[in-house]
Design a protein around this motif. Sequence first.
Motif, PDB file in Angstrom:
ATOM      1  N   ASN A   1      25.727  53.827  41.251  1.00 15.96           N
ATOM      2  CA  ASN A   1      24.282  53.982  41.417  1.00 15.96           C
ATOM      3  C   ASN A   1      23.620  52.868  40.609  1.00 15.96           C
ATOM      4  O   ASN A   1      23.936  52.690  39.432  1.00 15.96           O
ATOM      5  CB  ASN A   1      23.828  55.365  40.918  1.00 15.96           C
TER       6      ASN A   1
ATOM      7  N   GLY B   1      19.366  55.300  34.857  1.00 14.65           N
ATOM      8  CA  GLY B   1      18.768  56.617  34.624  1.00 14.65           C
ATOM      9  C   GLY B   1      18.897  57.561  35.798  1.00 14.65           C
ATOM     10  O   GLY B   1      18.196  58.569  35.866  1.00 14.65           O
ATOM     11  N   SER B   2      19.806  57.269  36.727  1.00 13.65           N
ATOM     12  CA  SER B   2      19.935  58.077  37.941  1.00 13.65           C
ATOM     13  C   SER B   2      20.545  59.445  37.643  1.00 13.65           C
ATOM     14  O   SER B   2      21.170  59.658  36.593  1.00 13.65           O
ATOM     15  CB  SER B   2      20.819  57.361  38.956  1.00 13.65           C
ATOM     16  N   PHE B   3      20.398  60.347  38.595  1.00 14.46           N
ATOM     17  CA  PHE B   3      21.021  61.664  38.442  1.00 14.46           C
ATOM     18  C   PHE B   3      22.545  61.559  38.538  1.00 14.46           C
ATOM     19  O   PHE B   3      23.259  62.365  37.943  1.00 14.46           O
ATOM     20  CB  PHE B   3      20.460  62.641  39.487  1.00 14.46           C
ATOM     21  N   CYS B   4      23.034  60.577  39.259  1.00 19.91           N
ATOM     22  CA  CYS B   4      24.485  60.320  39.265  1.00 19.91           C
ATOM     23  C   CYS B   4      24.981  60.054  37.841  1.00 19.91           C
ATOM     24  O   CYS B   4      26.024  60.572  37.430  1.00 19.91           O
ATOM     25  CB  CYS B   4      24.819  59.123  40.157  1.00 19.91           C
TER      26      CYS B   4
ATOM     27  N   PRO C   1      25.299  58.325  45.351  1.00 19.24           N
ATOM     28  CA  PRO C   1      24.268  58.821  46.258  1.00 19.24           C
ATOM     29  C   PRO C   1      24.713  58.569  47.706  1.00 19.24           C
ATOM     30  O   PRO C   1      25.302  57.526  48.004  1.00 19.24           O
ATOM     31  CB  PRO C   1      23.046  57.957  45.921  1.00 19.24           C
TER      32      PRO C   1
ATOM     33  N   THR D   1      25.019  62.868  45.454  1.00 21.22           N
ATOM     34  CA  THR D   1      23.611  63.256  45.467  1.00 21.22           C
ATOM     35  C   THR D   1      23.035  62.888  46.829  1.00 21.22           C
ATOM     36  O   THR D   1      23.406  61.873  47.422  1.00 21.22           O
ATOM     37  CB  THR D   1      22.808  62.544  44.365  1.00 21.22           C
TER      38      THR D   1
END
Lengths: 241, 241
Positions: free
Chosen positions: A12, A16-19, A102, A147
């Motif tokens: 990703n 700061g990604s959710f991954c 993602p 995600t």
Amino acid sequence: MSRRTVLFVLANPEPGSFCHALVDAGRVALETAGHDVQVSDLYTLGFNPVAGRHDFVGAADPGRFHYQSEQARAARLGAFSADIAAEQQKVAAADILVPVFPLWWGGPPAMLKGWFERVLAYGFAYVDGYRFESGLFRGRRAVFAVTTGGTPARFSVDGVYGPIEDVLMPVRRLGLEYMGYEVSEAFVAYAAPRVEPEVRSEYLADFAARLMEVAALPVAPVRSDIHPLDLGPEAAWTRSG
Amino acid sequence: MSRRTVLFVLANPEPGSFCHALVDAGRVALETAGHDVQVSDLYTLGFNPVAGRHDFVGAADPGRFHYQSEQARAARLGAFSADIAAEQQKVAAADILVPVFPLWWGGPPAMLKGWFERVLAYGFAYVDGYRFESGLFRGRRAVFAVTTGGTPARFSVDGVYGPIEDVLMPVRRLGLEYMGYEVSEAFVAYAAPRVEPEVRSEYLADFAARLMEVAALPVAPVRSDIHPLDLGPEAAWTRSG
């Protein structure tokens, strides 16, 4: 408890990604329990996903680039480029492989797809006659962590995309299962960009719990009875698709 | 006969590959019949498949990279990088899109996957509320042309990989159909590296014939009633997966 080595392969572009949050949560849970964790954060590594002659030191055929033939030669001679060799070492050492990405256009980002193509090379990850039930990585485990922008409804049987299992089938079946991995049900953080913070917290806790479950499952010892050097010439790969 | 514009998007690192032969055969047949043909040979172009800040001139949020938000801004302002803008022009002009690639690990090579991700950007290829039946490219046609190492038996219902339709489903359904394309049955050159020269010749003739059939089908005029500028802020895309 048996100690496991877990490799996250993370693709990703936003740190700061959710991954990234998923990997952090998984790492803390696993390390706290005494497992070993490695992370290949492909964007941070600046990994090059484009397969090419730069994958190899030297060439089997300088006149015509047939990728699998070059991979077979490199596996025999230890002639992979340094970036590929480093990733192969991590894969070879890992009991459990966890690609985290993602879902873009129905599949892993090009960055991760290229990691598959370059790192999981012919002669290292698979050879003729050894796949699926007899795959070189038989006995090891893998979990996809994905995600999505889309909601669970869109990935339902009647949804516009269809079940996530069908969407991930190619990379599971023709990817990791082909190598011999036992692939657990995918962990999916649906609509990750849209859900409330509490749901995101739940996703993180659920993911950590899932990884702990997988780490508690048996793994088979790495098989040492097969080596690409024993397998003769790669006769099937003399012409290019 | 109505004149069509056909865009081949070709992703094979070897210029002498069978993928290249397919494109050459298709091009000759179509041009002989009076159609316009464009070819994006991604390896020859040196296309960069990695999505990143280099996709854009300027930034919506320099502090946090959220890809679709940056794409939405670039679509509004015409701020895509030159390599992306050039490919978008070709896609916009094409009645028929023909991705041509070897099946690697169950999907298109990273090179082509990255072309999807970067070129088929939010705001250019799709926007919220316009997809599938209402997709921006509704009325246009597409055909996947794929070479495989595996035989037809491996891609049968009882084969280890399963039907090729299922393997290609994600990139078809969540890719081109998502944009509105009507996607014809895929053209598959099974076991391209292994078959006899006569079979390869048949593949080339069959592919040319298939393209001529698709070129004879009606296409809808490009819709000019929707433009990303009309669609308001991209509220759904404020956080990253």
